[in-house]
Design an enzyme around this catalytic site. Structure first.
Site, mmCIF file in Angstrom:
data_model
loop_
_atom_site.group_PDB
_atom_site.id
_atom_site.type_symbol
_atom_site.label_atom_id
_atom_site.label_comp_id
_atom_site.label_asym_id
_atom_site.label_seq_id
_atom_site.Cartn_x
_atom_site.Cartn_y
_atom_site.Cartn_z
ATOM 1 N N ASP A 25 0.878 -1.170 0.000
ATOM 2 C CA ASP A 25 0.000 0.000 0.000
ATOM 3 C C ASP A 25 0.915 1.219 0.000
ATOM 4 O O ASP A 25 1.517 1.553 1.020
ATOM 5 C CB ASP A 25 -0.885 -0.037 1.251
ATOM 6 C CG ASP A 25 -1.676 1.265 1.459
ATOM 7 O OD1 ASP A 25 -1.605 2.163 0.603
ATOM 8 O OD2 ASP A 25 -2.366 1.358 2.492
ATOM 9 N N LYS A 86 3.122 11.106 -3.471
ATOM 10 C CA LYS A 86 2.065 10.495 -4.278
ATOM 11 C C LYS A 86 1.210 11.549 -4.990
ATOM 12 O O LYS A 86 0.615 11.280 -6.029
ATOM 13 C CB LYS A 86 1.181 9.634 -3.364
ATOM 14 C CG LYS A 86 0.217 8.712 -4.079
ATOM 15 C CD LYS A 86 -0.458 7.807 -3.078
ATOM 16 C CE LYS A 86 -1.506 6.934 -3.704
ATOM 17 N NZ LYS A 86 -2.117 6.048 -2.677
ATOM 18 N N GLU A 185 -7.095 0.676 -4.879
ATOM 19 C CA GLU A 185 -7.161 0.620 -3.412
ATOM 20 C C GLU A 185 -8.525 0.140 -2.896
ATOM 21 O O GLU A 185 -8.581 -0.744 -2.044
ATOM 22 C CB GLU A 185 -6.801 1.981 -2.809
ATOM 23 C CG GLU A 185 -5.313 2.265 -2.889
ATOM 24 C CD GLU A 185 -4.945 3.734 -2.731
ATOM 25 O OE1 GLU A 185 -5.813 4.532 -2.314
ATOM 26 O OE2 GLU A 185 -3.797 4.076 -3.026
ATOM 27 N N ASP A 207 -12.666 5.857 2.345
ATOM 28 C CA ASP A 207 -11.239 5.878 2.694
ATOM 29 C C ASP A 207 -10.830 7.292 3.106
ATOM 30 O O ASP A 207 -10.688 8.170 2.254
ATOM 31 C CB ASP A 207 -10.423 5.398 1.483
ATOM 32 C CG ASP A 207 -8.911 5.360 1.758
ATOM 33 O OD1 ASP A 207 -8.466 5.893 2.801
ATOM 34 O OD2 ASP A 207 -8.181 4.803 0.920
HETATM 35 P P1 ADP Z 1 -2.844 7.633 3.806
HETATM 36 O O1 ADP Z 1 -3.772 6.630 3.209
HETATM 37 O O2 ADP Z 1 -3.141 9.043 3.402
HETATM 38 O O3 ADP Z 1 -1.425 7.277 3.612
HETATM 39 P P2 ADP Z 1 -3.521 6.660 6.512
HETATM 40 O O4 ADP Z 1 -4.647 5.818 6.100
HETATM 41 O O5 ADP Z 1 -2.335 5.969 7.050
HETATM 42 O O6 ADP Z 1 -3.091 7.688 5.404
HETATM 43 O O7 ADP Z 1 -4.094 7.695 7.616
HETATM 44 C C1 ADP Z 1 -3.290 8.579 8.325
HETATM 45 C C2 ADP Z 1 -4.178 9.472 9.163
HETATM 46 O O8 ADP Z 1 -4.891 8.653 10.087
HETATM 47 C C3 ADP Z 1 -3.445 10.513 9.982
HETATM 48 O O9 ADP Z 1 -4.080 11.760 9.818
HETATM 49 C C4 ADP Z 1 -3.600 10.011 11.403
HETATM 50 O O10 ADP Z 1 -3.628 11.068 12.359
HETATM 51 C C5 ADP Z 1 -4.933 9.321 11.348
HETATM 52 N N1 ADP Z 1 -5.095 8.364 12.451
HETATM 53 C C6 ADP Z 1 -4.350 7.277 12.715
HETATM 54 N N2 ADP Z 1 -4.780 6.671 13.833
HETATM 55 C C7 ADP Z 1 -5.824 7.405 14.299
HETATM 56 C C8 ADP Z 1 -6.698 7.315 15.429
HETATM 57 N N3 ADP Z 1 -6.565 6.356 16.326
HETATM 58 N N4 ADP Z 1 -7.667 8.249 15.562
HETATM 59 C C9 ADP Z 1 -7.805 9.244 14.648
HETATM 60 N N5 ADP Z 1 -7.022 9.386 13.589
HETATM 61 C C10 ADP Z 1 -6.038 8.486 13.403
HETATM 62 MG MG MG Z 2 -4.398 4.979 2.160
#
Ligand code: ADP
Ligand code: MG
Length: 623
Positions: A25, A86, A185, A207
């Site tokens: 991913d 990205k 995705e 998402d």
């Molecule tokens: P991407 O797909 O953009 O790479 P992610 O799916 O990894 O990102 O999401 C990252 C986001 O998720 C960040 O903004 C982070 O603060 C938020 N996040 C992660 N864990 C939690 C949580 N327990 N509660 C709220 N937000 C969260």
């Molecule tokens: Mg993602």
């Protein structure tokens, strides 16, 4: 035939080697790698036990640093620390200019199609930056699996266009990886939940990541996931929730907007931590270091927090509403609501989104990892580690592909949502007598007119043997491989002259543009039909005028009386006048009038050519 392959536990049906494969991913904020071991898909941690790799790459004179260490340096070394690459991959310099001032990097000034970022370690392209992230994840997988990967599945957003997909594949190649497939995705998330093994139905994949929000409506139809609609907001994600909370803290603590940026960064970091704690507990304590030994202490409860973030969540719900409408379905047709992305851990997000879809959100697989897990499951199938009957998951083309025909019209060759891989051919012909070259213009989009769609490539087929208009047969074949990459080939069939193009456009569309193109094609369906009709009639008029011109030049003087010739010329003039106007019906009528006027002439020409052909032959030869 799964039933015939039942074996004793621990004994394989056929002694074959398990090939190592992984799913990646490659996220905007965070990236992960997963693999299938003992039949179970799991994400892989680094040596410190961390599964999530921040998608941050820092260039230093000593070398490249990826992940948390790079992220920690982002504040002090922003120019050499590339975050959210990205957003740039597969984009041209113009697209990136429109993302503009929000990016802290320096781009090289050359007018190359592909932008490069200036760093202390030299200029780097988004493809190279992404390759660094992929290398770290691949190495992690190889170390933990104890061998070389035979291939990987990498996920991309459903709205990624050809250029962005190609660039992602290029990055994998640069990282020395064999890419089995790119996978959408949302499709990966659906696979992680095993929806591909369930009955046909419609699913919503919500998402919400760090900086982006994507909603996809998928329909599983005979083992194929069709993307019915995509939507979202490329500038809305967890970061905005952090900002909303940070601004609240500033108001509470009396911190001015123009506070120094170290303090603002600390605030963002503390706000993010507090936001994440609030997903677990009803209240979060705050202890902010203001500088000069001063601190501000306070706390925030869930209710106050909801007041700050509800407007953001409602924005995502508006996008969901649009996507459902674009998909042309009723909300209650949606069977599964799958939650993806770290921000969907927020209970409030689950609550409001679940309410909107009137469905219990599926959250049993960690939303951070669900995409990587689905990718790993697919990689395992593609590596050949599954019995033959295991269904190969198929994707579809997100937008229609076609070529430009006369009058600026699009002839769709592969319609949107066609299952991949696919090859379709269509025959075209020449428009003019003696035409020896043909320009092929490849376009992507749903609209009828070329000018309203996206131009992907142009190439020319040369060396067509000169023939009368309409006699040459040119076959144009579009092939889209399993990753959604297009190649186009044109061939003149009588002589076998070929021209071929791999479509690798140098700039991409933004996701909003794709959504807009889809929406516009629906909104403009009626206009487009009228425009198409007009353009078609004009082309037909031009064809008739040219054919008649050629005939008159060849034998008009010989076969026509001056008075007859005058009548034909008058009808021809009427048609030319009509074709210059905007009334499709008038053009049609003028064509028909001209054809009627010319009937006797056409007949005479036919008799004349039969006579010519028969000259010197006995009549019975033709019987
Ligand atoms: P991407 O797909 O953009 O790479 P992610 O799916 O990894 O990102 O999401 C990252 C986001 O998720 C960040 O903004 C982070 O603060 C938020 N996040 C992660 N864990 C939690 C949580 N327990 N509660 C709220 N937000 C969260
Ligand atoms: Mg993602």
């Amino acid at each position: 035939m799964a039933l015939l392959q039942i074996a004793e536990p621990g004994q394989a049906t056929a002694p074959h080697q398990h090939r190592l494969a992984a799913g990646i991913d490659l996220g905007t904020t965070n990236s992960l790698v997963a693999t299938v071991r003992s039949g179970k898909a799991e994400t892989l941690p680094d040596a410190q036990g961390r599964h999530i790799l921040p998608s941050v790459v820092r260039y230093t004179p000593e070398g490249v640093v990826v992940g948390e260490e790079a992220q920690a340096a982002a504040a002090k070394d922003p120019l050499n620390t590339i975050v959210s690459v990205k957003r740039l991959i597969g984009r041209g310099i113009d697209d990136i200019r429109s993302l503009g001032s929000r990016l802290p990097y320096e781009f090289t000034r050359q007018d190359t199609a592909v932008p490069r970022i200036r760093t202390v370690a030299g200029d780097v392209s988004p493809v190279e930056v992404s390759a660094e992230i992929l290398k770290v994840l691949a190495r992690r997988a190889e170390e933990s699996l104890g061998g070389e990967l035979s291939g990987v599945v990498i996920t991309v957003p459903a709205y990624f266009d050809d250029a962005q997909r190609q660039a992602t594949k290029d990055a994998a190649q640069l990282a020395g990886l064999n890419v089995f497939r790119l996978l959408n995705e949302p499709t990966a998330a659906a696979v992680a939940y095993g929806l591909d093994h369930e009955a046909d139905g419609v699913h919503a994949i919500y998402d919400l990541g760090g900086g982006t929000f994507d909603i996809s409506i998928l329909r599983l139809n005979k083992g194929v996931f069709e993307v019915m609609a995509t939507g979202g907001d490329s500038a809305l994600g967890g970061d905005d929730f952090d900002r909303a909370l940070a601004e609240w803290i500033m108001r509470q603590a009396g911190i001015a907007d123009d506070a120094d940026h170290h303090l603002l960064r600390r605030l963002m970091r503390d706000a993010r931590a507090a936001k994440e704690r609030l997903s677990e507990t009803g209240q979060a304590e705050l202890d902010i270091e203001l500088g000069d030994g001063n601190r501000w202490q306070g706390s925030i409860d869930r209710e106050t927090f909801h007041g700050l973030v509800d407007p953001l969540i409602r924005k995502t719900i508006s996008a969901c509403r649009r996507a459902v409408r674009d998909a042309g379905i009723d909300r209650d047709e949606i069977r599964d609501l799958v939650m993806v992305g770290g921000s969907t851990r927020m209970p409030r997000v689950r609550e409001l989104v679940g309410e909107f879809f009137a469905a219990e959100p599926r959250v049993d697989i960690d939303p951070d990892r669900v995409v990587a897990i689905g990718a790993a499951l697919q990689a395992d199938v593609l590596a050949g580690n599954k019995p033959d009957d295991e269904m190969l998951l198929l994707d579809v083309t997100p937008l229609s592909l076609g070529i430009e025909t006369m009058g600026g019209l699009v002839e769709k060759i592969i319609p949107r949502n066609t299952t991949l891989p696919v090859a379709r051919a269509q025959e075209f012909t020449t428009f003019k007598d003696g035409q020896t070259a043909m320009a092929v213009h490849v376009v992507q989009g749903e609209r009828e007119m070329v000018s309203d769609n996206r131009s992907l490539a142009r190439f020319e087929l040369r060396g067509i043997p000169p023939m009368v208009a309409g006699a040459a047969r040119i076959r144009v074949t579009f092939s889209v491989d399993a990753d959604g990459l297009l190649s186009v080939e044109a061939e003149e069939l009588s002589q076998g002259v070929k021209a071929r193009v791999e479509v690798k456009p140098s700039y991409g569309l933004t996701d909003d543009e794709v959504a807009n193109m889809l929406r516009a094609s629906i909104d403009h369906a009626e206009d487009d039909m009228a425009t198409r009709k007009l353009a078609e009639e004009r082309v037909e008029a031009q064809r008739v005028v040219e054919a008649l011109g050629a005939a008159l030049a060849a034998d008009g003087d010989q076969l026509l009386q001056p008075e007859e010739r005058q009548r034909i010329d008058a009808a021809l003039g009427d048609l030319q006048q009509a074709a210059a106007g905007d009334d499709a019906d008038a053009i049609r009528k003028a064509i028909e009038d001209l054809e009627k006027t010319c009937e006797f002439y056409v007949e005479r020409r036919m008799n004349n050519s039969v006579r010519k052909a028969m000259a010197g032959h006995k009549v019975d030869e033709f019987e």
